[in-house]
Design an enzyme around this catalytic site. Structure first.
Site, PDB file in Angstrom:
ATOM      1  N   GLU A 176      -5.047   1.799   2.996  1.00 34.74           N
ATOM      2  CA  GLU A 176      -4.992   0.546   3.756  1.00 34.74           C
ATOM      3  C   GLU A 176      -5.185   0.825   5.238  1.00 34.74           C
ATOM      4  O   GLU A 176      -5.870   0.087   5.943  1.00 34.74           O
ATOM      5  CB  GLU A 176      -3.633  -0.144   3.524  1.00 34.74           C
ATOM      6  CG  GLU A 176      -3.528  -1.545   4.122  1.00 34.74           C
ATOM      7  CD  GLU A 176      -3.053  -1.570   5.570  1.00 34.74           C
ATOM      8  OE1 GLU A 176      -3.150  -2.631   6.222  1.00 34.74           O
ATOM      9  OE2 GLU A 176      -2.592  -0.517   6.086  1.00 34.74           O
ATOM     10  N   GLU A 177      -4.569   1.920   5.693  1.00 36.63           N
ATOM     11  CA  GLU A 177      -4.519   2.188   7.136  1.00 36.63           C
ATOM     12  C   GLU A 177      -5.892   2.484   7.732  1.00 36.63           C
ATOM     13  O   GLU A 177      -6.092   2.336   8.934  1.00 36.63           O
ATOM     14  CB  GLU A 177      -3.556   3.351   7.433  1.00 36.63           C
ATOM     15  CG  GLU A 177      -2.091   3.087   7.049  1.00 36.63           C
ATOM     16  CD  GLU A 177      -1.433   1.990   7.884  1.00 36.63           C
ATOM     17  OE1 GLU A 177      -2.088   1.395   8.753  1.00 36.63           O
ATOM     18  OE2 GLU A 177      -0.239   1.714   7.640  1.00 36.63           O
ATOM     19  N   ASP A 189       3.497  -6.443   3.397  1.00 37.99           N
ATOM     20  CA  ASP A 189       3.112  -5.350   4.294  1.00 37.99           C
ATOM     21  C   ASP A 189       3.462  -5.682   5.742  1.00 37.99           C
ATOM     22  O   ASP A 189       2.719  -5.367   6.668  1.00 37.99           O
ATOM     23  CB  ASP A 189       1.610  -5.044   4.150  1.00 37.99           C
ATOM     24  CG  ASP A 189       1.198  -3.817   4.963  1.00 37.99           C
ATOM     25  OD1 ASP A 189       2.075  -3.000   5.298  1.00 37.99           O
ATOM     26  OD2 ASP A 189       0.004  -3.691   5.269  1.00 37.99           O
ATOM     27  N   HIS A 206       3.805   2.689  12.672  1.00 37.57           N
ATOM     28  CA  HIS A 206       2.877   3.791  12.958  1.00 37.57           C
ATOM     29  C   HIS A 206       3.484   4.854  13.882  1.00 37.57           C
ATOM     30  O   HIS A 206       2.772   5.448  14.692  1.00 37.57           O
ATOM     31  CB  HIS A 206       1.578   3.275  13.608  1.00 37.57           C
ATOM     32  CG  HIS A 206       0.779   2.362  12.728  1.00 37.57           C
ATOM     33  ND1 HIS A 206      -0.470   1.891  13.072  1.00 37.57           N
ATOM     34  CD2 HIS A 206       1.038   1.823  11.505  1.00 37.57           C
ATOM     35  CE1 HIS A 206      -0.928   1.109  12.110  1.00 37.57           C
ATOM     36  NE2 HIS A 206      -0.031   1.040  11.149  1.00 37.57           N
ATOM     37  N   HIS A 241       0.818  -1.217   0.000  1.00 41.81           N
ATOM     38  CA  HIS A 241       0.000   0.000   0.000  1.00 41.81           C
ATOM     39  C   HIS A 241       0.849   1.263   0.000  1.00 41.81           C
ATOM     40  O   HIS A 241       1.902   1.309   0.637  1.00 41.81           O
ATOM     41  CB  HIS A 241      -1.038   0.002   1.126  1.00 41.81           C
ATOM     42  CG  HIS A 241      -0.498   0.029   2.520  1.00 41.81           C
ATOM     43  ND1 HIS A 241      -0.190   1.193   3.172  1.00 41.81           N
ATOM     44  CD2 HIS A 241      -0.229  -0.971   3.398  1.00 41.81           C
ATOM     45  CE1 HIS A 241       0.236   0.913   4.393  1.00 41.81           C
ATOM     46  NE2 HIS A 241       0.237  -0.390   4.560  1.00 41.81           N
TER      47      HIS A 241
END
Lengths: 481, 481
Positions: free
Chosen positions: A339-340, A367, A438, A293
């Site tokens: 995606e997140e 990923d 993140h 992504h």
């Protein structure tokens, strides 16, 4: 040094090729499989082309291209959250680069994505002493009133403890100081803290970041409000501060925190999945997908999550094109958007391509880091695992022959996997993945040129061989068409 | 669990005591030493008391006291930079606690310390794209004008590279992207970047943080302006951003940065070294010092640097007092002030106690982490090493018997060491020390209760035995008085 390296790798590959002619590539494990001998032979015949891919990436003129192209991209755009103009610029860049580097059928497909904006934010410990708490609002969180929320805080270590003290939660900020077990087991605290605490009348929640290691590092991520509960502001704090607040509470100290968050959710915005192909030479309607992504969180640079995975997939096509390798089936790189925020781009793509489902021969996504590769994680029937093991045995020189199950490092392809389409994610030394995940620490420093060379060699080789061999990846036992 | 643990440790210590009667505690290495047999026997006779110290800290009623007292202190005060009211409050707290816990001759000794205040600060990359750079101004740096300094930046990897491009530095911000080799070797870039760059007409410097590992973590620290060069603002940035800026420059991109720092140096402020003792029962004028510094940087919480070291020393006296162990010589805990600004408290103390120098029998400091202890680092004549090895052999049950040289983890005691006074620092598993050092990550999470139990057992035992045995620590060969 480079020349010596070059010669030594060339000799290694030559030696390995000679060995392969001697049929040693099929080890006992693979021989337990029921692959027809012709298919075994056919796979073995790809040793030369696989060696060429390895050589070009490890010491040849494609060396470090994945790292270099990724670094150019990351340094240019930084992070790329769904809904941002920066993500759309990054998508345009990838479309242009794909055309420039000779990929085919380059286009994007539109999809509406969530548009959440963090804004300014802060959490300050007011009592028992003043301290700024390093924090990050969680994706989809509502903001606080302009003046913030100042309230007494109560610390719990689990949802069970929250239940036990439910009577004392009303009007308070609940701090979740859960123990990190694994991402899969622990992420529920990030996802559901706000809803669980709101049920008991809390006014906000702060959640210990979901990570096994911290340098006072907050880690953001998506969170989900349940229906029928008040949406309260929610953010993550660092493991260190969470532990400190627990100690303070255990000493009987009263904790007061002031939380300010400008977070806002706007109307969904148009974004795009990015697609580029090498059209299949004989069965162009049949497709092998490689993907990752392109969007990221709005902190750090999204170099690891998922810049590395996206570029591993995309550059695999670029280097196969450069090497003049056009397989029988079509190779399609898909760079997912949003995606997140819940696999938004992937969901839309799968829905829009429902009619093609039978033609998706094999789907791949990376990923979960692009550290030193070890092989693949696979979801599908055992026969398919045998085919993959036979293909990966061509890569034993770079130690990427392991096949594990299931393909859990590929969230965007799960819709297909659950429909029975076989697929794989990258198996790599990702032990430290959640140290960076993140957070502001997700930068190019996580990525290693050599690991990316190896991963690209693995990824491109598997995609090419799967797309080129006579047999489709089997979906039913014995189905080696 | 606790009861079982208790029994098993008791049995272990009993067994070990019986073995020691059998003279096995002097291994071959120690036997090579020239310690007189009577001294050997005398040291061996401390096995019972050392076992009592170990037992009380590992499973007895002193278990976790070092961690708990440190956590109470750290959680109460947070970081404590020289010149701050918070440091003075922390000193008052330690004086009160020392009295409360029965220590003797509790007092402080005044010293003027530097008073540097960070203020607000920021570094923003303006070109080739906008990005906030995570930074920390360096101690003693001047600030920028109110509107900041906006200038083109040039990246160098070394002082040599700076020399090579000296003609292109005028009016620019110089970024030092030096490779981290070791703290000792690499810290010169933090210390001298500003002066070296100012010599070439630079307007500010940004230095890659001095650390082997980063989660986008800036690490501050003191820096020194040379005489006769313009004082220019200087700050550290993260390794990640430093690498990124280098890549940008290597691509030929123009880099523009805006640096804003409110940093200011005020007049020196009165601070205090903190002293507490157990008065010697027979030779009170002779002193064994245990120490650490109470001040810290103004980021993180100074739990590791040097909360752990200070509390290891201070709580060693507290637990010896609690156990009723009064040695022949005086045990003195000194909690230094303003170590971070150049050993300011220690320099003043050494000067003020010049007349006592002959009475300092042995000086100890812990200032390089309190991770799992392994033994001591020692500076002094070989005879003293033999004495220490004999003492540490009493601690073989907790695996802290190693003596290395020199005592380089004790900066404040170096003035005494260089005068020939023997001393030691803590040898511990400090491999990750510089991950946290001078950063927001220096918190209680670095400290481990069990490691502190072990380190306190080691530290208190050594201090007690050295202070109690007949012989002074030797300063001249064969001098076992």
């Amino acid at each position: 040094m480079n020349l010596l390296q070059n010669i030594s790798v060339t000799l290694m590959l030559l030696f390995s090729y000679l060995s392969s002619l001697n049929s040693t590539i099929f080890n006992n494990e693979v021989n337990q499989c029921t692959i027809p001998p012709e298919l075994q032979k056919e796979i073995a015949s790809y040793k030369t082309v696989v060696n060429r891919i390895i050589h070009s990436l490890l010491v040849g003129d494609l060396q470090n291209t994945t790292y270099r192209r990724l670094a150019e991209f990351i340094d240019k755009f930084g992070n790329r959250i769904a809904g941002s103009e920066n993500l759309e610029n990054a998508i345009d860049y990838m479309l242009n680069k794909s055309v420039e580097l000779g990929l085919e059928n380059v286009h994007s497909e539109e999809v509406y994505v969530p548009h959440w904006v963090r804004g300014n934010e802060s959490a300050v410990l007011i009592q028992p002493r003043y301290q700024n708490l390093n924090m990050l609002g969680l994706g989809s969180s509502v903001g606080t009133p302009v003046d913030g929320i100042t309230a007494e805080a109560v610390v719990v270590d689990s949802f069970e403890e929250l239940e036990n003290i439910a009577a004392h939660v009303y009007g308070k900020i609940v701090i979740f100081n859960e123990r990190y077990i694994s991402y899969g087991e622990t992420v529920k605290y990030r996802q559901f803290a706000a809803s669980k605490a709101a049920e008991q009348g809390a006014v906000a929640t702060l959640v210990r970041s979901i990570t096994p290691f911290s340098l006072n590092t907050p880690h953001t991520g998506w969170q989900d409000y349940s229906d029928n509960v008040t949406k309260i502001p929610t953010a993550c704090i660092t493991a260190e501060d969470s532990h400190m607040l627990r100690r303070m509470q255990d000493r009987g100290e009263r904790i007061i925190i002031k939380l300010k968050m400008e977070a806002q959710t706007f109307s969904p915005k148009l974004s795009r999945n990015t697609i580029a192909e090498i059209k299949g030479g004989e069965k162009p309607e049949k497709v092998v997908v490689v993907s990752g992504h392109l969007d990221s969180w709005d902190v750090g640079e999204g170099a690891m999550d998922d810049g590395g995975g996206a570029f591993l997939s995309w550059n695999s096509l670029v280097i196969l094109k450069y090497l003049g390798l056009r397989p029988k089936r079509t190779l399609r790189a898909i760079l997912w958007t949003a995606e997140e925020e819940g696999l938004v781009g992937a969901q839309a793509y799968v829905k829009a391509h429902k009619n093609e489902t039978q033609n998706f021969n094999f789907v791949m996504e990376s990923d979960e880091g692009t550290f030193t590769p070890l092989g693949l994680k696979y979801t599908g029937i055992p026969d398919g695992k045998c085919v993959l093991e036979a293909i990966l045995s061509l890569l034993k020189d770079i130690n990427t022959t392991t096949v594990e199950e299931p393909a859990d490092g590929g969230p965007d392809i799960t819709f297909w996997l659950s429909e029975g389409i076989p697929g794989a994610s990258l198996l790599n030394r990702a032990e430290s993945y959640f140290w960076y995940h993140h957070s502001a620490a997700d930068t190019m420093d996580v990525e290693d040129p050599e690991a990316l060379n190896l991963a690209t060699a693995l990824w491109a080789s598997v995609a090419y061989v799967v797309a080129d061999i006579t047999a489709d990846m089997p979906r039913k036992p014995g189905q080696f068409l």
